[in-house]
Design a protein around this motif. Structure first.
Motif, mmCIF file in Angstrom:
data_model
loop_
_atom_site.group_PDB
_atom_site.id
_atom_site.type_symbol
_atom_site.label_atom_id
_atom_site.label_comp_id
_atom_site.label_asym_id
_atom_site.label_seq_id
_atom_site.Cartn_x
_atom_site.Cartn_y
_atom_site.Cartn_z
ATOM 1 N N GLY A 1 -28.836 23.824 6.771
ATOM 2 C CA GLY A 1 -28.372 23.022 7.890
ATOM 3 C C GLY A 1 -29.524 22.719 8.825
ATOM 4 N N GLU A 2 -29.436 21.598 9.497
ATOM 5 C CA GLU A 2 -30.483 21.200 10.434
ATOM 6 C C GLU A 2 -30.049 21.570 11.844
ATOM 7 O OE1 GLU A 2 -32.967 17.208 11.614
ATOM 8 O OE2 GLU A 2 -32.030 17.343 9.639
ATOM 9 N N THR A 3 -30.913 22.295 12.558
ATOM 10 C CA THR A 3 -30.640 22.696 13.935
ATOM 11 C C THR A 3 -31.788 22.226 14.818
ATOM 12 O OG1 THR A 3 -31.812 24.813 13.852
ATOM 13 C CG2 THR A 3 -29.542 24.802 13.034
ATOM 14 N N ASP A 4 -31.635 22.417 16.119
ATOM 15 C CA ASP A 4 -32.706 22.074 17.056
ATOM 16 C C ASP A 4 -33.963 22.889 16.788
ATOM 17 O OD1 ASP A 4 -31.079 20.231 18.263
ATOM 18 O OD2 ASP A 4 -30.504 21.546 19.925
ATOM 19 N N LEU A 5 -33.791 24.035 16.146
ATOM 20 C CA LEU A 5 -34.930 24.905 15.843
ATOM 21 C C LEU A 5 -35.469 24.682 14.431
ATOM 22 C CD1 LEU A 5 -33.570 28.181 17.460
ATOM 23 C CD2 LEU A 5 -35.152 26.511 18.447
ATOM 24 N N LEU B 1 -24.751 30.392 3.983
ATOM 25 C CA LEU B 1 -23.897 30.650 2.819
ATOM 26 C C LEU B 1 -22.464 30.500 3.292
ATOM 27 C CD1 LEU B 1 -25.454 33.933 1.359
ATOM 28 C CD2 LEU B 1 -25.695 31.632 0.430
ATOM 29 N N ILE B 2 -21.630 29.816 2.523
ATOM 30 C CA ILE B 2 -20.194 29.780 2.798
ATOM 31 C C ILE B 2 -19.504 30.447 1.619
ATOM 32 C CG2 ILE B 2 -19.967 27.391 1.940
ATOM 33 C CD1 ILE B 2 -17.635 27.140 4.073
ATOM 34 N N THR B 3 -18.646 31.410 1.916
ATOM 35 C CA THR B 3 -18.019 32.177 0.848
ATOM 36 C C THR B 3 -17.022 31.327 0.066
ATOM 37 O OG1 THR B 3 -16.185 32.972 2.213
ATOM 38 C CG2 THR B 3 -18.214 34.311 2.188
ATOM 39 N N ALA B 4 -16.803 31.734 -1.171
ATOM 40 C CA ALA B 4 -15.800 31.067 -2.009
ATOM 41 C C ALA B 4 -14.424 31.190 -1.367
ATOM 42 C CB ALA B 4 -15.801 31.671 -3.408
ATOM 43 N N GLU B 5 -14.154 32.313 -0.709
ATOM 44 C CA GLU B 5 -12.879 32.490 -0.013
ATOM 45 C C GLU B 5 -12.710 31.456 1.095
ATOM 46 O OE1 GLU B 5 -13.217 36.533 1.276
ATOM 47 O OE2 GLU B 5 -11.862 37.236 -0.298
ATOM 48 N N ALA B 6 -13.781 31.189 1.847
ATOM 49 C CA ALA B 6 -13.720 30.199 2.923
ATOM 50 C C ALA B 6 -13.484 28.801 2.352
ATOM 51 C CB ALA B 6 -14.997 30.237 3.753
ATOM 52 N N LEU B 7 -14.156 28.487 1.253
ATOM 53 C CA LEU B 7 -13.952 27.187 0.611
ATOM 54 C C LEU B 7 -12.528 27.059 0.083
ATOM 55 C CD1 LEU B 7 -17.361 26.919 -1.232
ATOM 56 C CD2 LEU B 7 -16.564 25.417 0.602
ATOM 57 N N THR B 8 -12.011 28.134 -0.495
ATOM 58 C CA THR B 8 -10.636 28.139 -0.984
ATOM 59 C C THR B 8 -9.679 27.871 0.166
ATOM 60 O OG1 THR B 8 -11.222 29.728 -2.717
ATOM 61 C CG2 THR B 8 -8.885 29.511 -2.195
ATOM 62 N N HIS C 1 -20.715 21.670 7.926
ATOM 63 C CA HIS C 1 -21.912 21.598 8.762
ATOM 64 C C HIS C 1 -21.562 21.779 10.245
ATOM 65 C CE1 HIS C 1 -25.338 20.713 6.122
ATOM 66 N NE2 HIS C 1 -24.400 20.304 5.297
ATOM 67 N N ARG C 2 -20.399 21.282 10.661
ATOM 68 C CA ARG C 2 -19.947 21.484 12.047
ATOM 69 C C ARG C 2 -19.691 22.968 12.300
ATOM 70 N NH1 ARG C 2 -15.098 22.137 13.976
ATOM 71 N NH2 ARG C 2 -14.065 21.402 12.091
ATOM 72 N N ILE C 3 -19.032 23.632 11.365
ATOM 73 C CA ILE C 3 -18.775 25.069 11.486
ATOM 74 C C ILE C 3 -20.095 25.841 11.496
ATOM 75 C CG2 ILE C 3 -17.758 27.083 10.339
ATOM 76 C CD1 ILE C 3 -15.567 25.074 9.298
ATOM 77 N N ALA C 4 -21.020 25.435 10.642
ATOM 78 C CA ALA C 4 -22.333 26.095 10.590
ATOM 79 C C ALA C 4 -23.048 25.970 11.927
ATOM 80 C CB ALA C 4 -23.182 25.494 9.471
ATOM 81 N N GLN C 5 -22.985 24.789 12.537
ATOM 82 C CA GLN C 5 -23.619 24.580 13.839
ATOM 83 C C GLN C 5 -22.999 25.510 14.885
ATOM 84 O OE1 GLN C 5 -26.149 22.495 14.288
ATOM 85 N NE2 GLN C 5 -26.310 22.446 16.500
ATOM 86 N N ILE D 1 -27.144 32.653 7.309
ATOM 87 C CA ILE D 1 -25.955 32.909 8.107
ATOM 88 C C ILE D 1 -24.753 32.741 7.188
ATOM 89 C CG2 ILE D 1 -24.530 32.049 10.007
ATOM 90 C CD1 ILE D 1 -27.147 31.340 11.462
ATOM 91 N N LEU D 2 -23.888 33.749 7.154
ATOM 92 C CA LEU D 2 -22.735 33.764 6.258
ATOM 93 C C LEU D 2 -21.506 33.210 6.976
ATOM 94 C CD1 LEU D 2 -21.713 34.666 3.449
ATOM 95 C CD2 LEU D 2 -21.099 36.843 4.519
ATOM 96 N N ILE D 3 -20.886 32.194 6.392
ATOM 97 C CA ILE D 3 -19.661 31.604 6.931
ATOM 98 C C ILE D 3 -18.499 32.122 6.095
ATOM 99 C CG2 ILE D 3 -18.405 29.464 7.370
ATOM 100 C CD1 ILE D 3 -21.161 28.105 7.646
ATOM 101 N N THR D 4 -17.514 32.741 6.771
ATOM 102 C CA THR D 4 -16.381 33.361 6.090
ATOM 103 C C THR D 4 -15.081 32.656 6.463
ATOM 104 O OG1 THR D 4 -15.996 34.911 7.899
ATOM 105 C CG2 THR D 4 -17.567 35.603 6.177
ATOM 106 N N VAL D 5 -13.977 33.146 5.907
ATOM 107 C CA VAL D 5 -12.662 32.585 6.203
ATOM 108 C C VAL D 5 -12.386 32.632 7.702
ATOM 109 C CG1 VAL D 5 -10.170 32.896 5.893
ATOM 110 C CG2 VAL D 5 -11.689 33.096 3.942
ATOM 111 N N SER D 6 -12.723 33.729 8.369
ATOM 112 C CA SER D 6 -12.443 33.830 9.804
ATOM 113 C C SER D 6 -13.191 32.758 10.590
ATOM 114 C CB SER D 6 -12.747 35.228 10.336
ATOM 115 O OG SER D 6 -14.117 35.521 10.203
ATOM 116 N N ASP D 7 -14.400 32.420 10.179
ATOM 117 C CA ASP D 7 -15.148 31.347 10.844
ATOM 118 C C ASP D 7 -14.451 30.007 10.649
ATOM 119 O OD1 ASP D 7 -17.221 33.181 11.553
ATOM 120 O OD2 ASP D 7 -18.063 32.935 9.548
#
Length: 87
Positions: free
Chosen positions: A11-15, A21-28, A55-59, A72-78
């Motif tokens: 992902g592209e950030t200001d820095l 990483l987005i988990t398979a559970e989050a994608l499901t 990408h919005r969630i990652a930001q 940075i790990l993105i999970t279902v809770s995120d």
């Protein structure tokens, strides 16, 4: 990605560029919260379908964690916290 059963992306950030990483559970969950799991091919298709949302969630996660150690790990809770209330 075999590591943590997830899809990796940058992902592209200001820095600069940041690894996520987005988990398979989050994608499901994004595809259908009632599903138990998806295979790797469907995970990639789901990532492509929801890429703008991911990408919005990652930001949001990057800002919430003030950077942090990559990836940075993105999970279902995120995903659940970023969902509109109507869902």
């Amino acid at each position: 990605m075999a590591e943590r059963d997830s899809v990796g992306f940058t992902g592209e950030t200001d820095l600069g560029l940041v690894e996520f990483l987005i988990t398979a559970e989050a994608l499901t969950h994004m595809l259908n919260p009632d599903l138990d799991t998806i295979d790797s091919e469907l995970a990639i298709e789901t990532y492509a379908e929801f890429e703008a949302d991911i990408h919005r969630i990652a930001q949001l996660e990057f800002l919430k964690r003030l950077g942090g150690e990559p990836p940075i790990l993105i999970t279902v809770s995120d995903v659940e916290m970023a969902e509109p209330p109507s869902r």
